[in-house]
Write a protein that holds these residues in place. Structure first.
Motif, PDB file in Angstrom:
ATOM      1  N   ASP A 209      35.432  35.483  29.381  1.00 14.57           N
ATOM      2  CA  ASP A 209      34.656  36.591  28.831  1.00 14.57           C
ATOM      3  C   ASP A 209      35.175  37.979  29.196  1.00 14.57           C
ATOM      4  O   ASP A 209      34.651  38.978  28.713  1.00 14.57           O
ATOM      5  CB  ASP A 209      33.201  36.489  29.296  1.00 14.57           C
ATOM      6  CG  ASP A 209      32.578  35.156  28.917  1.00 14.57           C
ATOM      7  OD1 ASP A 209      32.906  34.636  27.839  1.00 14.57           O
ATOM      8  OD2 ASP A 209      31.786  34.624  29.715  1.00 14.57           O
ATOM      9  N   ALA A 210      36.171  38.038  30.067  1.00 10.61           N
ATOM     10  CA  ALA A 210      36.699  39.341  30.483  1.00 10.61           C
ATOM     11  C   ALA A 210      38.033  39.116  31.168  1.00 10.61           C
ATOM     12  O   ALA A 210      38.462  37.975  31.373  1.00 10.61           O
ATOM     13  CB  ALA A 210      35.718  40.052  31.420  1.00 10.61           C
ATOM     14  N   TYR A 211      38.662  40.211  31.537  1.00 12.16           N
ATOM     15  CA  TYR A 211      39.984  40.122  32.173  1.00 12.16           C
ATOM     16  C   TYR A 211      39.869  40.183  33.691  1.00 12.16           C
ATOM     17  O   TYR A 211      39.134  40.992  34.257  1.00 12.16           O
ATOM     18  CB  TYR A 211      40.875  41.269  31.692  1.00 12.16           C
ATOM     19  CG  TYR A 211      42.247  41.264  32.326  1.00 12.16           C
ATOM     20  CD1 TYR A 211      43.230  40.384  31.891  1.00 12.16           C
ATOM     21  CD2 TYR A 211      42.540  42.109  33.402  1.00 12.16           C
ATOM     22  CE1 TYR A 211      44.483  40.358  32.492  1.00 12.16           C
ATOM     23  CE2 TYR A 211      43.786  42.093  34.005  1.00 12.16           C
ATOM     24  CZ  TYR A 211      44.751  41.210  33.549  1.00 12.16           C
ATOM     25  OH  TYR A 211      45.986  41.167  34.149  1.00 12.16           O
ATOM     26  N   GLY A 212      40.621  39.323  34.358  1.00 11.61           N
ATOM     27  CA  GLY A 212      40.814  39.408  35.799  1.00 11.61           C
ATOM     28  C   GLY A 212      39.545  39.285  36.617  1.00 11.61           C
ATOM     29  O   GLY A 212      38.720  38.391  36.425  1.00 11.61           O
ATOM     30  N   GLU A 213      39.373  40.215  37.566  1.00 14.12           N
ATOM     31  CA  GLU A 213      38.239  40.159  38.486  1.00 14.12           C
ATOM     32  C   GLU A 213      36.903  40.289  37.766  1.00 14.12           C
ATOM     33  O   GLU A 213      35.881  39.776  38.241  1.00 14.12           O
ATOM     34  CB  GLU A 213      38.363  41.256  39.553  1.00 14.12           C
ATOM     35  CG  GLU A 213      39.498  41.050  40.534  1.00 14.12           C
ATOM     36  CD  GLU A 213      39.264  39.868  41.462  1.00 14.12           C
ATOM     37  OE1 GLU A 213      38.177  39.263  41.416  1.00 14.12           O
ATOM     38  OE2 GLU A 213      40.181  39.552  42.244  1.00 14.12           O
ATOM     39  N   ALA A 214      36.892  40.966  36.628  1.00 11.44           N
ATOM     40  CA  ALA A 214      35.644  41.071  35.857  1.00 11.44           C
ATOM     41  C   ALA A 214      35.173  39.686  35.425  1.00 11.44           C
ATOM     42  O   ALA A 214      33.977  39.360  35.500  1.00 11.44           O
ATOM     43  CB  ALA A 214      35.842  41.980  34.647  1.00 11.44           C
ATOM     44  N   ASN A 215      36.114  38.849  34.971  1.00 13.73           N
ATOM     45  CA  ASN A 215      35.741  37.488  34.590  1.00 13.73           C
ATOM     46  C   ASN A 215      35.328  36.669  35.818  1.00 13.73           C
ATOM     47  O   ASN A 215      34.420  35.842  35.745  1.00 13.73           O
ATOM     48  CB  ASN A 215      36.896  36.795  33.874  1.00 13.73           C
ATOM     49  CG  ASN A 215      36.455  35.510  33.190  1.00 13.73           C
ATOM     50  OD1 ASN A 215      35.738  35.532  32.195  1.00 13.73           O
ATOM     51  ND2 ASN A 215      36.869  34.366  33.727  1.00 13.73           N
ATOM     52  N   ASN A 216      35.994  36.903  36.950  1.00 11.36           N
ATOM     53  CA  ASN A 216      35.617  36.199  38.177  1.00 11.36           C
ATOM     54  C   ASN A 216      34.193  36.540  38.600  1.00 11.36           C
ATOM     55  O   ASN A 216      33.489  35.697  39.168  1.00 11.36           O
ATOM     56  CB  ASN A 216      36.585  36.553  39.313  1.00 11.36           C
ATOM     57  CG  ASN A 216      37.979  36.002  39.075  1.00 11.36           C
ATOM     58  OD1 ASN A 216      38.172  35.113  38.243  1.00 11.36           O
ATOM     59  ND2 ASN A 216      38.955  36.535  39.787  1.00 11.36           N
TER      60      ASN A 216
END
Length: 357
Positions: A209-216
């Motif tokens: 749903d998002a890139y990188g740490e945002a998805n985490n």
């Protein structure tokens, strides 16, 4: 209004959710699968085949009014050529909430780790699942199956799906079935994926749903780099398998959306280099409303629209209402509460959040 899913299919789920016509409806039944198919859904099938509106489909009608593609529209296209029969042609299964993630827009009925965090189902360590007799009835209703969708929880971790696969294989049903697996792809469970070559076709729908740490953060405690690695690993599977990135965008996806779009372009190039195809399906979260992109601050919406121009997300720009009002403190409180419970530093995952809130 006409909906092919409501005419040819059903969703069977674990006790805390109940069974239904599809995953999008709020009308749930707690009878046995056979009673649901033969009695509860029979009147629904008749009304939909006569192109009549029904209350159970209100969420799809609402999305269509907002110029958002609904599940009804997707199903009508997907199952356009599927004939009707006495048994379901499509089953959408959600047999357990067993999951290794606790996505911020999810809840305890769809995630056992959410349930543990919320103090639910303590006797079973947060897990709720169908019993053996319910699975037996689902098996008996599967003999005319042409399409199958597996959800969870995380399907690859749910043992009932392996039992179900064994039944389909024993009864020579698999070669007739187009399979869709909705997965977080944090793992590639060998036992689960060993059945994939038996199906007529397989689509792995990877939730990112998002890139990188945002998805985490959104799909905590996911590992974006590992998921990316696993997506690339799927390129080596048999030719009966296709891959699609399924993105349910929300407010927390909006800050670095350009990076997300570029990430998918890189995946496309990787798949093309292997002479394979990877697709993308985009929708946006409606609930909880604190995370709905329509309820983002106006300056964040403008940032988002600017960033998605000339990307795979550009079609969303037409559906963004730039003028609606919302109490933004509700989003802040929702996100901060999650951080407090999970002891997370929001700035580590979403450094731009404070620029807009």
């Amino acid at each position: 209004m006409y909906c092919k899913q409501g005419i040819i299919g059903a969703q069977f789920s674990h006790p805390q959710r109940g069974h239904a016509m599809c995953c999008a409806t709020g009308e749930r039944f707690h009878d046995t699968p056979k009673v649901v198919w033969q009695d509860r859904l029979a009147p629904v099938r008749k009304l939909l085949s006569e192109n009549q509106k029904i209350a159970a489909c209100s969420s799809c009608y609402h999305q269509e009014e907002q110029k958002v593609i609904s599940f009804r529209q997707l199903y009508n296209k997907q199952f356009e050529k599927v004939s009707t029969g006495k048994l379901p042609r499509h089953l959408d299964l959600d047999l357990s909430n067993f999951c290794n993630l606790k996505c911020i827009m999810c809840d305890y009925t769809r995630s056992s780790t959410w349930a543990k965090e919320s103090g639910k189902f303590k006797d079973t360590k947060g897990v709720t699942e169908i019993n053996e007799s319910t699975l037996d009835q689902i098996c008996e209703l599967s003999h005319d199956l042409q399409h199958l969708t597996l959800q969870g929880g995380e399907p690859s971790m749910i043992p009932q799906y392996v039992t179900y696969f064994d039944y389909l294989k024993k009864n020579k049903i698999m070669p007739n079935v187009h399979l869709v697996v909705v997965t977080n792809l944090t793992n590639l469970k060998e036992k689960f994926y060993s059945y994939m070559p038996e199906f007529k076709s397989v689509n792995i729908s990877v939730s990112v749903d998002a890139y990188g740490e945002a998805n985490n953060f959104i799909r905590y405690p996911s590992n974006f780099e590992q998921v990316t690695k696993n997506i690339k690993e799927l390129v080596n599977q048999r030719n009966n398998m296709s891959v699609k990135v399924h993105s349910a965008l929300q407010i927390l996806s909006m800050f670095n959306i350009k990076d997300f779009a570029d990430w998918f372009v890189d995946l496309e190039r990787f798949y093309q280099s292997k002479k394979r195809y990877i697709g993308q399906y985009i929708q946006h979260v409606h609930e909880p409303e604190e995370l709905c992109i329509m309820n983002a601050p106006t300056n964040l919406k403008h940032h988002f629209v600017d960033q998605i121009r000339n990307t795979g997300f550009s079609a969303l720009a037409d559906s963004i209402n730039l003028d609606n009002e919302y109490d933004y403190s509700r989003t802040v409180n929702y996100v901060r509460k999650i951080c407090d419970v999970r002891r997370l530093q929001l700035e580590k995952y979403l450094p731009a959040f404070s620029n807009f809130y």
